[in-house]
Design a protein around this motif. Structure first.
Motif, PDB file in Angstrom:
ATOM      1  N   SER A  38       0.847  -1.194   0.000  1.00 53.89           N
ATOM      2  CA  SER A  38       0.000   0.000   0.000  1.00 53.89           C
ATOM      3  C   SER A  38       0.881   1.241   0.000  1.00 53.89           C
ATOM      4  CB  SER A  38      -0.889   0.011   1.239  1.00 53.89           C
ATOM      5  OG  SER A  38      -0.089   0.218   2.396  1.00 53.89           O
ATOM      6  N   LEU A  39       0.296   2.351  -0.363  1.00 58.23           N
ATOM      7  CA  LEU A  39       1.034   3.606  -0.359  1.00 58.23           C
ATOM      8  C   LEU A  39       1.544   3.930   1.042  1.00 58.23           C
ATOM      9  CD1 LEU A  39       2.091   6.105  -1.782  1.00 58.23           C
ATOM     10  CD2 LEU A  39      -0.160   7.162  -1.461  1.00 58.23           C
ATOM     11  N   SER A  40       0.722   3.709   2.063  1.00 55.42           N
ATOM     12  CA  SER A  40       1.168   4.014   3.433  1.00 55.42           C
ATOM     13  C   SER A  40       2.329   3.111   3.845  1.00 55.42           C
ATOM     14  CB  SER A  40       0.009   3.914   4.423  1.00 55.42           C
ATOM     15  OG  SER A  40      -0.517   2.612   4.452  1.00 55.42           O
ATOM     16  N   GLU A  41       2.294   1.845   3.462  1.00 56.33           N
ATOM     17  CA  GLU A  41       3.406   0.930   3.757  1.00 56.33           C
ATOM     18  C   GLU A  41       4.666   1.401   3.043  1.00 56.33           C
ATOM     19  OE1 GLU A  41       6.084  -2.159   4.604  1.00 56.33           O
ATOM     20  OE2 GLU A  41       4.291  -1.507   5.675  1.00 56.33           O
ATOM     21  N   PHE A  42       4.519   1.809   1.803  1.00 53.89           N
ATOM     22  CA  PHE A  42       5.676   2.256   1.030  1.00 53.89           C
ATOM     23  C   PHE A  42       6.250   3.543   1.610  1.00 53.89           C
ATOM     24  CE2 PHE A  42       8.093   2.839  -2.938  1.00 53.89           C
ATOM     25  CZ  PHE A  42       8.512   1.537  -3.119  1.00 53.89           C
ATOM     26  N   GLN A  43       5.383   4.460   2.032  1.00 47.29           N
ATOM     27  CA  GLN A  43       5.842   5.684   2.683  1.00 47.29           C
ATOM     28  C   GLN A  43       6.631   5.349   3.948  1.00 47.29           C
ATOM     29  OE1 GLN A  43       1.905   7.368   2.953  1.00 47.29           O
ATOM     30  NE2 GLN A  43       2.376   8.952   1.435  1.00 47.29           N
TER      31      GLN A  43
END
Length: 175
Positions: A38-43
């Motif tokens: 997910s974008l939050s995981e990648f961030q």
């Protein structure tokens, strides 16, 4: 081709970087990750890297066309002069010198931090297929990395087994 610049990644770059990485998760065995994060995981991954190591992006005409970063090789203080490197370019960007420039900038940043040993963990096909070739190994060899180990049939993706190799480059003196 227009000029590229190399700059540190900022958290707001996560979506653009994830777009590049998603191709490799879904279409290749270059990464053994099976699901796009997910974008939050990648961030969170980017933020964690930036606490200790450089994370660089190549930019052309305002768009990210590649990224590379260093990460912990092994989580023990004795390994503090060694790092694992990662690099990804969109498929159309390969073969234009972008990766070489990006890795050189990363190598220079790491050298200034006292890093001596660079390692790359690379998916290695038993037989080349549409998901994995020897391109990454050849790229690293061209940049002075040497193959130092093979793990046999350790990754399974797309219903196939793949090997993993480790490559190493020494960029300083072990004094």
């Amino acid at each position: 081709m227009s000029v590229i610049t190399i700059r540190p990644v900022i958290p707001e770059d996560a979506a653009d970087i994830l777009a590049i990485y998603s191709y490799y998760v879904g279409k290749t065995a270059i990464t053994f990750e099976l699901e796009v994060p997910s974008l939050s995981e990648f961030q969170a991954r980017i933020a964690k890297t930036l606490t200790k190591y450089p994370y660089l992006a190549t930019v052309r005409d305002g768009h990210i066309v590649g990224y590379a970063y260093a990460g912990t090789f092994k989580d023990r203080a004795a390994y503090d002069h060694s790092v694992e490197l990662t690099i990804y370019l969109p498929p159309g960007e390969r073969g234009h010198g972008t990766g070489r420039k990006l890795y050189k900038a990363l190598e220079n940043a790491l050298s200034s931090m006292g890093i001596i040993n660079l390692y790359a963990c690379i998916g290695d096909p038993i037989i080349e297929d549409e998901h994995l070739t020897h391109n990454s190994e050849n790229f690293h060899a061209h940049l002075g990395f040497t193959k130092v180990g093979t793990f046999h049939k350790c990754g399974r993706k797309f219903g196939r087994w793949y090997n993993m190799i480790w490559m190493e480059k020494i960029i300083g003196q072990h004094t």
